[in-house]
Design an enzyme around this catalytic site. Sequence first.
Site, PDB file in Angstrom:
ATOM      1  N   ARG A 132      -1.882  42.148 -18.489  1.00 35.86           N
ATOM      2  CA  ARG A 132      -1.890  40.872 -17.771  1.00 35.86           C
ATOM      3  C   ARG A 132      -1.465  39.724 -18.669  1.00 35.86           C
ATOM      4  O   ARG A 132      -1.645  39.751 -19.883  1.00 35.86           O
ATOM      5  CB  ARG A 132      -3.277  40.598 -17.177  1.00 35.86           C
ATOM      6  CG  ARG A 132      -3.645  41.596 -16.090  1.00 35.86           C
ATOM      7  CD  ARG A 132      -4.902  41.225 -15.329  1.00 35.86           C
ATOM      8  NE  ARG A 132      -5.144  42.161 -14.246  1.00 35.86           N
ATOM      9  CZ  ARG A 132      -4.634  42.057 -13.024  1.00 35.86           C
ATOM     10  NH1 ARG A 132      -3.848  41.008 -12.725  1.00 35.86           N
ATOM     11  NH2 ARG A 132      -4.887  42.944 -12.093  1.00 35.86           N
TER      12      ARG A 132
ATOM     13  N   GLU B 181      28.732  52.068 -27.512  1.00 34.63           N
ATOM     14  CA  GLU B 181      30.096  51.971 -28.021  1.00 34.63           C
ATOM     15  C   GLU B 181      31.120  52.134 -26.904  1.00 34.63           C
ATOM     16  O   GLU B 181      32.134  51.423 -26.856  1.00 34.63           O
ATOM     17  CB  GLU B 181      30.349  53.052 -29.089  1.00 34.63           C
ATOM     18  CG  GLU B 181      29.380  53.016 -30.257  1.00 34.63           C
ATOM     19  CD  GLU B 181      28.236  53.984 -30.093  1.00 34.63           C
ATOM     20  OE1 GLU B 181      27.953  54.727 -31.048  1.00 34.63           O
ATOM     21  OE2 GLU B 181      27.615  53.993 -29.002  1.00 34.63           O
TER      22      GLU B 181
ATOM     23  N   THR C 226     -14.866  58.600 -28.626  1.00 33.54           N
ATOM     24  CA  THR C 226     -14.633  60.046 -28.574  1.00 33.54           C
ATOM     25  C   THR C 226     -13.152  60.371 -28.602  1.00 33.54           C
ATOM     26  O   THR C 226     -12.683  61.197 -29.398  1.00 33.54           O
ATOM     27  CB  THR C 226     -15.286  60.651 -27.318  1.00 33.54           C
ATOM     28  OG1 THR C 226     -16.687  60.402 -27.346  1.00 33.54           O
ATOM     29  CG2 THR C 226     -15.035  62.151 -27.255  1.00 33.54           C
ATOM     30  N   LEU C 227     -12.390  59.710 -27.746  1.00 26.98           N
ATOM     31  CA  LEU C 227     -10.962  59.993 -27.676  1.00 26.98           C
ATOM     32  C   LEU C 227     -10.244  59.489 -28.931  1.00 26.98           C
ATOM     33  O   LEU C 227      -9.380  60.188 -29.485  1.00 26.98           O
ATOM     34  CB  LEU C 227     -10.357  59.349 -26.428  1.00 26.98           C
ATOM     35  CG  LEU C 227      -8.917  59.759 -26.102  1.00 26.98           C
ATOM     36  CD1 LEU C 227      -8.839  61.256 -25.820  1.00 26.98           C
ATOM     37  CD2 LEU C 227      -8.387  58.977 -24.906  1.00 26.98           C
TER      38      LEU C 227
ATOM     39  N   THR D  71     -14.516  57.050 -20.235  1.00 23.67           N
ATOM     40  CA  THR D  71     -14.266  55.615 -20.144  1.00 23.67           C
ATOM     41  C   THR D  71     -14.036  55.196 -18.695  1.00 23.67           C
ATOM     42  O   THR D  71     -14.527  54.155 -18.246  1.00 23.67           O
ATOM     43  CB  THR D  71     -13.037  55.235 -21.002  1.00 23.67           C
ATOM     44  OG1 THR D  71     -13.355  55.463 -22.378  1.00 23.67           O
ATOM     45  CG2 THR D  71     -12.662  53.774 -20.807  1.00 23.67           C
TER      46      THR D  71
END
Length: 346
Positions: free
Chosen positions: A210, A55, A274-275, A199
């Site tokens: 990408r 504003e 797992t995560l 991982t």
Amino acid sequence: MTYSDTEWQAMGRARELALLGPRGINPQVGAVVLSPSGDVLAEGWHRGAGNPHAEIEALARLSPAEARGATMVVTLEPCNHTGRTGPCAVALIEAGVARVVYAVTDPAEPSAGGADRLRAHGIDVEGGVRADEVTETLESWLTVVRLGRPFVTVKWAQSLDGRAAADDGSSRWITGSDARADVHRRRAEADAIVVGTGTVLADDPALTARLANGELAPSQPLPVVIGTRPVPRDAALRSHPRGVLESRTHDLRGVLDELRERGVQSVFVEGGPTLASSFIREGLTDRVLAYVAPVLIGGTKTAIGDIGVETMSQARRLALTDVQRLGDDLLLVAEPIPTRPDERTH
């Protein structure tokens, strides 16, 4: 709700302007100033923390005579507090605007109340114009405000029988190129991408976003690795354009708190069963993306593990919000169904 076609169109333009601003601790906000006859006098958007609000930026483009009697169309209710900048509600009162049209009510306790302050000074105020569209734009910021943490999306790819990998651990590629391209697009939209150390050690992912031609997308998420084991010095993550943040902990809430302090609004969890299960189990998931491929794998490597459900009455119920065909694969988008008012995320 009373508004003109011109104000409706101006709100659409304000939403476009809002998206020009950076994502971060502060919301993306856009503003358009209309003359009493409906002509566009000025535009503005918030350019980041410490900069004038939308504003104020728009008003700065006007002469005092142009501002008096004008209509301010803004995506978020004008703020009512002093932070790095002064209250926008006061600036609008002092500028002499006659009307303020906004889309979304500010839910933040320190800054809310701008509409009431404007009305108390005789300014005509209309809220809720194109609120659904603008709410979608502000979704992750609204979650940060309401829950005190970033908006969390948990993603996984699975076979038709619910497996994330074969029993030997191989998982490339369960889904096809169209599904993988969609993942890269969503990575680019996120502020941070989160995986576990397991991982990183097993797959050595780059965690970049990408484009279709293989080049890096202009916007890259901050890679975050959760776990006590260190990221190897020669890991692909070490070459990520944003660097890598190692969170040597399993405290997910603590990680989200740290990310919020860094200005992260949206988190993309892409770290394996797992995560993913941990985020779901702790109630820290606002959206699930399940990419399902028409392939059968069998075995023990399920896409989701223990999420704290021991009986059907404890099952985590989701609302399916979208289904997309991506080549031969399906994308299922779902959100948790709140069971109590305090569990609502947005």
